[in-house]
Design a protein around this motif. Structure first.
Motif, PDB file in Angstrom:
ATOM      1  N   ALA A  60      -0.393 -11.971   0.156  1.00  0.00           N
ATOM      2  CA  ALA A  60      -0.541 -13.369   0.570  1.00  0.00           C
ATOM      3  C   ALA A  60       0.405 -13.748   1.702  1.00  0.00           C
ATOM      4  N   VAL A  61       1.571 -13.074   1.758  1.00  0.00           N
ATOM      5  CA  VAL A  61       2.541 -13.423   2.799  1.00  0.00           C
ATOM      6  C   VAL A  61       2.001 -13.113   4.199  1.00  0.00           C
ATOM      7  N   ASP A  62       1.033 -12.181   4.286  1.00  0.00           N
ATOM      8  CA  ASP A  62       0.504 -11.778   5.596  1.00  0.00           C
ATOM      9  C   ASP A  62      -0.163 -12.926   6.335  1.00  0.00           C
ATOM     10  N   HIS A  63      -0.836 -13.818   5.607  1.00  0.00           N
ATOM     11  CA  HIS A  63      -1.532 -14.924   6.277  1.00  0.00           C
ATOM     12  C   HIS A  63      -0.814 -16.268   6.127  1.00  0.00           C
ATOM     13  N   LEU A  64       0.301 -16.291   5.376  1.00  0.00           N
ATOM     14  CA  LEU A  64       1.034 -17.549   5.208  1.00  0.00           C
ATOM     15  C   LEU A  64       2.116 -17.739   6.259  1.00  0.00           C
TER      16      LEU A  64
END
Length: 423
Positions: A60-64
């Motif tokens: 999730a951190v990749d697109h946040l």
């Protein structure tokens, strides 16, 4: 499962090859399960060591948030988190927490990617292993939709005041329309009589008198309509998390020379480590400049420039004006106080000060403070005014601080009071 692992680990030397393989398969299965759970979360997740080296991250951190490497490419415990995250504000926050050894903190950030603004909330909590703090868990939540809904709600609330504003404009328009109608009727009657008498229209001077009045009233109508559109047009705010005190210092630098030229003292008392708040920098600057100019006018009215005193060198102009700008944080709100020791206002004026078209100035439009009010409301804040006629005025602005889980310093001084230059 933990008890099972401990039990097997204590006897691992006695396990057969088949039992050992089955134990490893079980451990891999448990690890895959943990990874699947982490990567299924919509909330971004970082786990860092006590030295803030990245131990684990989910997809999730990749697109946040912007990253220099994708979460799947990050080698365990090799990089500090600020060497992976590609956002200066976030990295400053991480380094500050690491330096102060903070294991509990929260902050909101605005991130611009592909010309779009995203608001994310970061929370840091201790990562406990074997009853000891083994690092930190960092969660990242996208709060963009929540912030946009709050902004939309405030815009809808501001539209509710349009009914009273429309009634005021209708009243303003009636007078010019009445004057135009009367002069057109007079002009028509004059032309009709002239044609019945000798067929000639009245002389040019006679007609121009009526036409000049008509044109003047048309200009008045146009101004009323333009002012109305200015008052009702929604404030187009591009909200970002910014440091308000830094903007205030720039504004003061901008108008300081004008105040000093007129011998008006500026007292600046801003809070240390001011929090970042959700504002539009250009509109916030407009608020500060507008309130400062109002203070300047009020001070000049109370202490006119022609007031002078005798010195050894002769007659010297002087003014006893003071403008005070103070900021502090109280109850999760950023408070800004702008006060002056100018002419002040009576209760009736104070009650109408933010109403459109209300002004005490001969050349004022009555829309400056209306716009200030609209801008502060767009920031989800409030503005209040206290004034004493003949002594001064205090404008107090409060804007919410988008933080949670942090302890904020409160102002220990007493509530702001209108002050006089003689005190």
């Amino acid at each position: 499962m933990n008890d099972f692992v401990k039990k097997v680990s204590s006897k691992i030397s006695k396990l057969s090859t088949e039992q050992l393989e089955r134990f490893i398969e079980d451990m891999m299965s448990q690890n895959d399960l943990v990874n699947s759970i982490m990567n299924s979360l919509q909330i971004g997740l970082f786990i860092v060591s006590p030295t803030w080296n990245l131990f684990k991250a989910n997809k999730a951190v990749d697109h946040l948030i912007p990253l220099k490497k994708r979460s799947s490419e990050i080698e365990q415990d090799k990089y500090a988190i600020w060497d992976i995250v590609d956002e200066a504000a976030l990295n400053s926050f991480f380094k500050e927490c690491a330096s102060a050894q903070k294991f509990t903190a929260a902050e909101e950030f605005s991130i611009v990617q592909d010309d779009k603004v995203r608001f994310v909330s970061l929370e840091i909590m201790p990562f406990v292993m074997h009853q000891e703090i083994g690092g930190s868990i960092i969660t990242i939540t996208d709060v963009t939709e929540k912030r946009q809904q709050e902004i939309l709600l405030h815009r809808m609330e501001s539209l509710a005041s349009l009914t009273n504003l429309a009634a005021s404009v209708a009243h303003e328009i009636k007078n010019p329309l009445g004057a135009i109608s009367i002069h057109i009727q007079l002009l028509q009657k004059s032309i009709k009589k002239a044609r019945e008498r000798d067929g000639l229209i009245p002389d040019a001077k006679f007609m121009e008198n009526y036409l000049d009045v008509i044109n003047e009233e048309i200009e008045n109508l146009n101004k009323i309509v333009v002012d109305f559109l200015f008052a009702v047009r929604p404030v187009k705010a591009a909200l970002f998390l910014a440091e308000p005190d830094a903007l205030i210092k720039k504004c003061v630098t901008f108008f300081k020379a004008e105040f000093e030229q007129k011998n008006i003292q500026i007292d600046l008392n801003l809070c240390e480590n001011a929090p970042r708040i959700l504002i539009d920098e250009k509109l916030f600057r407009e608020v500060i400049i507008n309130l400062a100019q109002n203070a300047l006018a009020a001070i000049e009215e109370r202490f006119p420039a022609e007031t002078s005193c005798k010195t050894v060198s002769g007659c010297v102009e002087f003014m006893k004006g003071r403008l005070s700008i103070e900021s502090f944080v109280k109850e999760d709100k950023y408070i800004l106080s702008i006060s002056d020791n100018g002419m002040g206002m009576d209760e009736n004026t104070v009650s109408k000060i933010f109403e459109p078209y209300y002004t005490t100035k001969a050349t004022g439009t009555g829309l400056g403070l209306t716009m200030v009010y609209k801008i502060i409301k767009e920031f989800r804040g409030d503005i209040d005014v206290k004034s004493v006629a003949g002594h001064g005025t205090v404008f107090t602005i409060s804007i919410p601080v988008p933080r949670k889980g942090t302890i904020l310093l409160e102002n220990k001084a007493s509530d702001n009071e209108v002050y006089d230059s003689d005190n």
